[in-house]
Scaffold this active site. Structure first.
Site, mmCIF file in Angstrom:
data_model
loop_
_atom_site.group_PDB
_atom_site.id
_atom_site.type_symbol
_atom_site.label_atom_id
_atom_site.label_comp_id
_atom_site.label_asym_id
_atom_site.label_seq_id
_atom_site.Cartn_x
_atom_site.Cartn_y
_atom_site.Cartn_z
ATOM 1 C CG HIS A 111 79.911 -24.846 10.180
ATOM 2 N ND1 HIS A 111 81.268 -24.716 10.363
ATOM 3 C CD2 HIS A 111 79.677 -26.167 9.970
ATOM 4 C CE1 HIS A 111 81.836 -25.905 10.259
ATOM 5 N NE2 HIS A 111 80.887 -26.811 10.032
ATOM 6 C CD GLU A 112 75.943 -27.956 9.426
ATOM 7 O OE1 GLU A 112 75.873 -28.789 8.493
ATOM 8 O OE2 GLU A 112 76.755 -28.053 10.365
ATOM 9 C CD GLU A 160 83.167 -29.707 10.277
ATOM 10 O OE1 GLU A 160 82.845 -28.766 11.030
ATOM 11 O OE2 GLU A 160 82.341 -30.401 9.675
#
Length: 264
Positions: A111-112, A160
């Site tokens: 995700h990062e 996100e």
């Protein structure tokens, strides 16, 4: 959605200038020294298991590895910082490691990495700094609040969701990503084995149904407008739906082909 919001941010008069002012030499040194001084830099001979999870994730997503730091904190969190011309870095809190399985932890790393893969890094750093105190800058606080707040949070929420997709591409199992979201919403290490992904998805569907009426829609917008992250139930529902899409299957096949070619 994410690309449209990024274009809107770039079009806001003065944002680049504000960002450059905030991310000057002093700010760079503060962020760098803060992490070197208060965290552990992960490498092949320092927390090698965590390092291996990052190495595999960057290989799947085909990007350069950022520095990875593990930081002592009771708040489960991970974040990415990038400064133009500097090597980006990812910070993971120890409580997040304790909360998640290894596959879930790799999904968080992915995700990062999604921010970096999508070239979000500099914009994300702007957002982090702005939300951590830029509003208090004399003479600029009101201007920033007026011009940036709504677009900034809208961009963050869209980013996100995009990065949740990067997590799924690495995890290759929507239940892993949804489990992360569920644990961040209400998980604890001592009861992690009792959490139920299917029940959380049903909860997400219930929220969506309850917020579909005109009054529910208004309340939902009021709830989320000032949030930097979409609600966990909405993120879970989104990733569940995207995992069934032709777009996801196509990207998955492309990733497998690229990685197989690179391994020849």
């Amino acid at each position: 959605m994410r690309s449209q919001n990024t274009l809107i941010l770039r079009a806001i008069t003065g944002l680049n200038e504000i960002g450059k002012a905030l991310l000057g030499t002093v700010a760079e040194q503060v962020m760098l020294l803060e992490n070197i001084g208060t965290s552990v830099l992960v490498s092949g001979n320092q927390l090698p298991e965590l390092h291996a999870l990052m190495v595999e994730a960057v290989s799947i997503l085909n990007i350069d590895a950022p520095d990875l730091y593990l930081r002592q904190s009771p708040v489960p969190n991970a974040y990415t910082l990038a400064i133009s011309g500097k090597k980006p870095f990812v910070v993971v809190h120890t409580s997040l490691v304790e909360l998640l399985s290894r596959k879930e932890l790799q999904a968080v790393l992915a995700h990062e990495l999604g921010y970096l893969k999508c070239d979000h890094g500099l914009w994300l750093t702007y957002a982090n700094i702005l939300t951590l105190g830029a509003y208090s800058i004399p003479g600029l606080g009101g201007l920033i609040a007026q011009q940036l707040e709504e677009q900034l949070f809208r961009w963050l929420r869209a980013a996100e969701l995009t990065c949740d997709r990067a997590a799924l591409l690495v995890a290759r199992d929507p239940r892993v990503v949804i489990s992360v979201l569920m644990k961040l919403a209400g998980g604890c290490p001592s009861m992690a084995d009792q959490l139920n992904v299917d029940a959380f998805l049903e909860q997400a569907r219930s929220y969506e149904k309850a917020s579909s009426s005109p009054v529910g829609w208004y309340i939902r917008n009021a709830q989320t407008r000032q949030l930097s992250h979409p609600l966990s139930v909405l993120r879970a529902r989104e990733i569940d739906e995207w995992s069934k899409s032709p777009e996801y299957q196509s990207l998955l096949k492309r990733l497998k082909w690229v990685n197989s070619v690179q391994n020849v």
